[in-house]
Design a protein around this motif. Structure first.
Motif, PDB file in Angstrom:
ATOM      1  N   TRP A   1       0.844  -1.202   0.000  1.00 42.38           N
ATOM      2  CA  TRP A   1       0.000   0.000   0.000  1.00 42.38           C
ATOM      3  C   TRP A   1       0.873   1.245   0.000  1.00 42.38           C
ATOM      4  N   ARG A   2       0.616   2.155  -0.889  1.00 41.84           N
ATOM      5  CA  ARG A   2       1.468   3.334  -1.039  1.00 41.84           C
ATOM      6  C   ARG A   2       1.443   4.234   0.193  1.00 41.84           C
ATOM      7  N   ARG A   3       0.313   4.285   0.849  1.00 41.53           N
ATOM      8  CA  ARG A   3       0.187   5.174   2.008  1.00 41.53           C
ATOM      9  C   ARG A   3       0.561   4.494   3.324  1.00 41.53           C
ATOM     10  N   ASN A   4       1.250   3.368   3.223  1.00 37.34           N
ATOM     11  CA  ASN A   4       1.582   2.624   4.438  1.00 37.34           C
ATOM     12  C   ASN A   4       2.570   3.376   5.330  1.00 37.34           C
ATOM     13  N   ARG A   5       3.334   4.297   4.737  1.00 35.00           N
ATOM     14  CA  ARG A   5       4.289   5.070   5.538  1.00 35.00           C
ATOM     15  C   ARG A   5       3.565   5.869   6.614  1.00 35.00           C
ATOM     16  N   ARG A   6       2.420   6.414   6.268  1.00 33.15           N
ATOM     17  CA  ARG A   6       1.659   7.191   7.241  1.00 33.15           C
ATOM     18  C   ARG A   6       1.190   6.315   8.399  1.00 33.15           C
ATOM     19  N   VAL A   7       0.822   5.085   8.065  1.00 32.07           N
ATOM     20  CA  VAL A   7       0.379   4.156   9.113  1.00 32.07           C
ATOM     21  C   VAL A   7       1.536   3.859  10.069  1.00 32.07           C
ATOM     22  N   ILE A   8       2.734   3.704   9.492  1.00 26.87           N
ATOM     23  CA  ILE A   8       3.911   3.425  10.330  1.00 26.87           C
ATOM     24  C   ILE A   8       4.216   4.608  11.253  1.00 26.87           C
ATOM     25  N   LEU A   9       4.062   5.817  10.727  1.00 23.20           N
ATOM     26  CA  LEU A   9       4.270   6.999  11.566  1.00 23.20           C
ATOM     27  C   LEU A   9       3.268   7.034  12.716  1.00 23.20           C
ATOM     28  N   ILE A  10       2.010   6.725  12.411  1.00 21.44           N
ATOM     29  CA  ILE A  10       0.981   6.690  13.459  1.00 21.44           C
ATOM     30  C   ILE A  10       1.290   5.578  14.461  1.00 21.44           C
ATOM     31  N   LEU A  11       1.809   4.453  13.961  1.00 22.49           N
ATOM     32  CA  LEU A  11       2.178   3.339  14.836  1.00 22.49           C
ATOM     33  C   LEU A  11       3.221   3.785  15.868  1.00 22.49           C
ATOM     34  N   PHE A  12       4.264   4.488  15.417  1.00 18.38           N
ATOM     35  CA  PHE A  12       5.303   4.939  16.339  1.00 18.38           C
ATOM     36  C   PHE A  12       4.748   5.960  17.326  1.00 18.38           C
ATOM     37  N   PHE A  13       3.841   6.785  16.867  1.00 17.43           N
ATOM     38  CA  PHE A  13       3.203   7.747  17.773  1.00 17.43           C
ATOM     39  C   PHE A  13       2.438   7.005  18.868  1.00 17.43           C
ATOM     40  N   LEU A  14       1.617   6.036  18.473  1.00 16.27           N
ATOM     41  CA  LEU A  14       0.836   5.285  19.458  1.00 16.27           C
ATOM     42  C   LEU A  14       1.724   4.439  20.361  1.00 16.27           C
ATOM     43  N   PHE A  15       2.832   3.951  19.804  1.00 17.75           N
ATOM     44  CA  PHE A  15       3.780   3.179  20.610  1.00 17.75           C
ATOM     45  C   PHE A  15       4.389   4.069  21.694  1.00 17.75           C
TER      46      PHE A  15
END
Length: 827
Positions: free
Chosen positions: A48-62
Motif C-alpha cells: 500500500w502506497r500510504r503505508n508510511r503514514r500508518v507506520i508513523l501513526i504506529l510509532f506515535f501510538l507506541f
C-alpha cells in the motif's frame, strides 16, 4: 522518506509527550497500537502506497503506550500510608547519593509494617536518612523506620515540582528516617552482578582521592571523573552554574570523549590492530556508564560514541542526525519519561548545536581570523565554534531551568575544559596506582591537587567578572520556538543545500524574523513594570514573605521567610524558595526590604536575599539593641552603631546573626532605617506604605518580640492591604487604641492565624479577604479554629498558603483579582 529513523523517532517522542498530557489508559493505547501494527503489516504485504503514514501513526501510538506504561508502573499502594510513621523493608537498587548532611537511597519496597499490620508491598521509595554516619550499598536489604510522605505540590507558580520530578523516575513516596538506629541492614543480595562490580570498583577508585586530597578537592575530582556531586558545596556548584561549566560536574559527552580519546590513544601506543579498537573500547565505555549512574547525558554520549565506532569499523556511513535519533530512541524505549529530564534535553540540544551550527560558526570565525597565520586561525576558530554552538543551542533551556545567561561561558570553557582533561587523566592514574600502592597515588595527587586548585580559581575568576551572569525571567515557549526556528533557518541557509534564488528570497524575511524576536524579547523582559499593583504572598512554609510590585516597576519585599537554623547555615527558604521565585518572575533588584521583626521564620532568608539582589533600603523595627537613628525619616537618614546587648526590652534574645546582618547591610551601602508609627514609605507616585505600629517612644516595654513587629498599610488608589507581622493581642490592642485608619481590603493575618487574635481587629480592618501564611502540618496548631471562626463569622474570604500555595493579588486600584499557586483560582 529522508532519514527515516529521525522521522520515526520524532513520532515516538510526540507520542511520549502526548502521554504526559492525555490521561489515557495504557491498555487502550496498547490496543490502538496493536491495531495499527496489524494495519501496517497488512499494508506492507499489499504494498500500500500510504503505508508510511500508518507506520508513523504506529510509532506515535507506541510512544503514547510506553509513556502511559511508565506512569502506571510507578503506582504503588504505599501512597495510602502517606503521612504515617511506618517500618519499611526493601532492597537498595541504585548507588546511594551521599550528601553533606544526609544520604538518599532508592529502595525497592517489599514489606510495610504499621503497628500490628504487616503487608507485602511493591513500589520504588526514595529513602532519606539524616544524622547517620553509616552508608549502605547497592544490593543491601534494609529495614527503615520513619515518616512516609508523598511530596507536596509546589505552592509558588513556577516552583520546583518535587512530586513530578520523582514520579518521572517511578517514585511516588519518600521515607524520611533520622538517626543510626532508624535503618538496619538485614541481608545482602546484588541485583545486577555487573553493576555491582562497577560500583564496587568506583568506590575503590574514589577512596584513593580521599586519602591524599582535601575534602573539597576530593569532591571536585569525583564530580569530574564520576559525576558524583553530593559532597560539592552549594557555593561551588553555583559558581559552575553561573559560568556555564556545570556540565563538567555531570558526566556527559565531554567525559565520554575524553575516555574514548584516551582509550584510542592507549591502543595506538600499544600498536594493536585498528580492527580491535571498537571491540575493546565498547566494553570500557559500557562499564564507565555503569560506574557513573545511567544519567541521560552519559547514555546519549556513550550510545553515539559506540555507534560511530562501529560504523567506522564496518565501513558504514556516519550520519550524525540518524545516530542522534537512534540514541534518543534507545534511551526513551528504556525510560520514556527521560524526555522530561533537564539532562536529556540539554545534552541533545548541545550536541545538536555542536554538530549543526559549529561548522557554520567555524567558517565564519575562520574568515574573521584571516589576518592570523593559518596554523593559528583554524585551531582558534574551531576552539570558539564548539562552545559557542553549544551555548546558542542551549540558551532557552538554560534560561528555562536556571533563569540565567552566562556571557563568560565560552571563555570559561576554553580555559577549564583542557584542565578537565588533565584532571581526569591524573585522577584515573592515581586511582589505579592507589589500588597497587597508596604512596604512588599520593605523589600523583599532589600534582592533581594543584591543578584542581587552579581549576577552581579559574571558575571563581570568571564568576567574578563584571556581567558574568544575567538572571532572566522564565522565557515563554513561543520565544524558545522562535529561537530554535531561527537557528535551524540559519543552518539551512548556510548549509549549501539552499539554492541561490531561494536564499535571496528567504533573506528578505530575516529582518522580519529578527524584529519579531526583538518584540518577543521586549515583551518577555519586564522593563517598565506592569499595569497595576501586584502583591505576592509567597508559600514559604511556616513563615512570612510578601512581594509588592508597583505599576512603576519598584519592588518591596516584606520579610524573607526562614527555616530553623537558617541564620547559621545560610541555606533554606532564602536560597531554595524566595530567590528562585523572584528570578523566575524577573525581579532584579529590591527597592525596599522590610524585616518586620528578628524571628527566623520572618528574617532567616534575608542574608541570602541581600547577597543575590541589590537592595536600596532596609526597614526594621526600633529595638534596644538595634538603634538605627534617622534624622530625615525614611528618605535620607544616618545609620548608627548596633548595641551588643543580649536581650531587648521584651526579655527575648535577639539573634546575633540578625544583628550581624544589619551591620553587614549598613557596611555594604544599604540604607538601614528604623521605622515607627507615622513613617511613610513612598514606593511610587500612587503607592505608599504607612507604618502604623509600633511607635518609637522610648521606655515602653513590649511583652515579646512578636509585638515588636512592624504593622504596615499599603494604599494604591482605592485599594489597600494591611500587613501585621506577628503582632499578638497586646500589640493588636495598642494598634486599635492609636486611632489610626485600619480599614483595608486585604488583611495579612497576624502570627500565622494563631489564637492570639482580637476579633475587634478584624472588625476595624473589615477586609474582603484575609491571607494566612502558614506551613502545612505545622506543630503550632496554626491556624487556630477560633481565628477561622472569627473570619467566617465576619464573612471574610480566607486564603491559606498551606492549602492554596502562593496567593497573588493584582489590582488596578479599583478591582481586585486573585490567583493561587496550587489551584489557579481567579476571581
Amino acid at each position: 522518506m529522508n532519514r527515516p529513523l529521525v522521522v520515526l523517532t520524532a513520532c515516538y517522542i510526540a507520542g511520549v509527550l502526548s502521554g504526559g498530557l492525555a490521561n489515557v489508559k495504557f491498555s487502550l493505547a496498547l490496543l490502538l497500537a496493536s491495531f495499527c501494527l496489524l494495519a501496517a503489516a497488512a499494508g506492507y504485504v499489499m504494498a500500500w502506497r500510504r503505508n508510511r503514514r500508518v507506520i508513523l501513526i504506529l510509532f506515535f501510538l507506541f510512544g503514547l503506550a510506553m509513556s502511559r506504561l511508565a506512569v502506571e508502573e510507578s503506582e504503588t499502594p504505599l501512597v495510602e500510608y502517606s503521612g504515617q510513621q511506618v517500618v519499611l523493608s526493601g532492597r537498595i537498587v541504585a548507588e546511594p547519593d551521599v550528601r553533606q548532611d544526609k544520604v538518599f537511597y532508592l529502595l525497592q519496597a517489599r514489606e510495610l509494617s504499621l503497628g500490628t499490620e504487616r503487608r507485602a508491598v511493591t513500589g520504588m521509595v526514595r529513602l532519606q536518612v539524616k544524622e547517620s554516619n553509616r552508608v549502605f550499598g547497592y544490593g543491601d536489604v534494609v529495614k527503615a523506620s520513619g515518616l512516609l510522605a508523598r511530596p507536596e505540590l509546589p505552592g509558588n507558580p513556577g516552583g520546583f515540582n518535587y512530586r513530578t520530578y520523582l514520579e518521572r523516575q517511578g517514585i511516588r513516596v519518600v521515607l524520611m528516617a533520622r538517626g543510626e538506629k532508624s535503618v538496619e541492614k538485614t541481608a545482602e543480595s546484588a541485583v545486577n552482578p555487573l553493576l555491582s562490580a562497577a560500583l564496587k570498583l568506583k568506590g575503590q577508585l574514589s577512596s584513593t582521592a580521599t586519602t591524599s586530597l582535601g575534602p573539597n578537592q576530593t569532591a571536585i575530582l569525583n564530580g569530574i571523573v564520576f559525576g558524583t556531586q553530593g559532597l560539592i558545596d552549594s557555593q561551588t556548584r553555583q559558581a559552575f552554574t553561573e559560568t556555564g561549566v556545570v556540565h563538567i560536574l555531570s558526566v556527559s559527552g565531554l567525559h565520554i570523549g575524553l575516555v574514548l580519546g584516551g582509550m584510542i590513544g592507549l591502543l595506538r601506543l600499544l600498536r594493536l590492530p585498528p580492527g580491535l579498537t571498537a571491540p575493546l573500547v565498547t566494553p570500557v565505555l559500557i562499564f564507565y556508564v555503569l560506574m557513573t549512574g545511567f544519567n541521560p547525558a552519559v547514555l546519549r554520549a556513550a550510545i553515539m560514541a559506540i555507534l560511530l565506532l562501529w560504523a567506522h569499523q564496518l565501513g558504514r556511513d556516519r550520519d550524525w542526525p540518524t545516530t542522534m535519533a537512534l540514541a534518543a530512541l534507545v534511551i526513551l524505549l528504556w525510560n520514556p519519561l527521560q524526555i522530561y529530564h533537564p539532562g536529556f534535553q540539554l545534552s541533545f540540544a548541545a550536541t545538536w548545536g555542536i554538530l549543526y551550527l559549529s561548522p557554520i560558526i567555524n567558517n565564519t570565525c575562520a574568515g574573521l581570523f584571516k589576518v592570523l597565520p593559518d596554523g593559528l586561525a583554524r585551531p582558534l576558530a574551531q576552539a570558539l565554534a564548539v562552545p559557542l554552538a553549544a551555548q546558542l543551542a542551549t540558551i532557552p533551556l538554560v534560561a528555562w531551568y536556571y533563569n540565567l545567561i552566562s556571557p563568560v561561558s565560552i571563555l570559561a570553557n576554553l580555559v577549564v575544559v583542557p584542565l578537565t582533561g588533565i584532571i581526569m587523566f591524573l585522577g584515573f592514574i592515581s586511582a589505579v596506582l592507589g589500588m597497587i600502592w597508596l604512596p604512588l597515588a599520593a605523589l600523583v595527587n599532589v600534582s592533581n591537587g594543584v591543578i584542581i586548585d587552579v581549576f577552581l580559581k579559574s571558575v571563581s575568576f570568571f564568576q567574578g567578572l563584571p556581567g558574568a551572569v544575567f538572571y532572566l525571567p522564565t522565557p515563554p515557549e513561543v520565544l524558545a520556538a522562535a529561537w530554535y526556528g531561527g537557528l535551524m533557518a540559519i543552518g539551512w541557509l548556510y548549509s549549501g543545500r539552499c539554492e541561490p534564488a531561494v536564499k535571496e528570497r528567504v533573506k528578505g524575511w530575516v529582518i522580519v524574523g529578527l524584529a519579531l524576536c526583538a518584540a518577543l524579547f521586549l515583551v518577555w523582559v519586564p522593563w517598565a513594570g506592569g499595569h497595576g499593583l501586584t502583591v505576592h504572598f509567597l508559600d514559604v512554609g511556616q513563615g512570612d514573605c510578601i512581594l509588592v510590585q508597583t505599576p512603576g516597576g519598584n519592588n518591596m519585599l516584606i520579610d524573607t521567610g526562614g527555616r530553623r537554623d537558617e541564620y547559621q547555615t545560610g541555606t533554606g527558604v532564602g536560597d531554595q524558595v524566595v530567590t528562585p521565585y523572584l528570578r523566575k518572575i524577573g525581579v532584579r533588584r529590591l527597592d525596599v526590604l522590610v524585616l518586620t521583626h528578628p524571628h527566623e521564620d520572618h528574617a532567616g532568608g534575608a542574608a541570602t536575599i541581600v547577597k543575590n539582589f541589590p537592595v536600596r533600603m532596609a526597614v526594621v523595627p526600633q529595638m534596644d539593641e538595634v538603634v538605627l537613628k534617622s534624622q530625615e525619616g525614611l528618605v535620607a537618614g544616618e545609620t548608627t552603631a548596633v548595641k551588643k546587648k543580649g536581650k531587648n526590652d521584651t526579655g527575648e534574645e535577639v539573634p546575633l546573626a540578625y544583628i550581624a546582618l544589619l551591620k553587614k547591610m549598613a557596611a555594604g551601602g544599604i540604607a538601614v532605617r528604623a521605622a515607627g508609627a507615622g513613617d511613610v514609605i513612598k514606593l511610587d507616585r500612587e503607592t505608599e506604605v504607612e507604618v502604623l505600629y509600633p511607635g518609637l517612644a522610648a521606655g515602653k516595654t513590649i511583652s515579646n518580640m512578636n509585638n515588636c513587629s512592624l504593622v504596615l498599610k499599603l494604599t494604591y488608589r482605592q485599594k489597600s492591604f494591611m500587613f501585621t507581622g506577628d503582632v499578638e493581642t497586646d500589640a493588636q490592642s495598642g494598634l486599635i487604641q492609636t486611632g489610626a485608619d485600619l480599614k483595608a481590603d486585604i488583611l495579612k493575618m497576624p502570627h500565622h492565624g494563631s489564637r492570639s487574635l482580637l476579633p475587634a481587629l478584624v472588625e476595624q480592618v473589615n477586609p474582603e479577604a484575609a491571607v494566612i501564611s502558614v506551613g502545612a502540618h505545622n506543630n503550632f496548631g496554626h491556624p487556630a479554629q477560633s481565628t477561622l471562626e472569627t473570619l467566617n463569622r465576619d464573612g471574610v474570604r480566607v486564603y491559606r498558603t498551606d492549602q492554596d500555595g502562593a496567593v497573588i493579588f493584582n489590582t488596578d486600584g479599583r478591582r481586585l483579582e486573585v490567583k493561587t499557586g496550587k489551584n489557579k483560582d481567579t476571581t
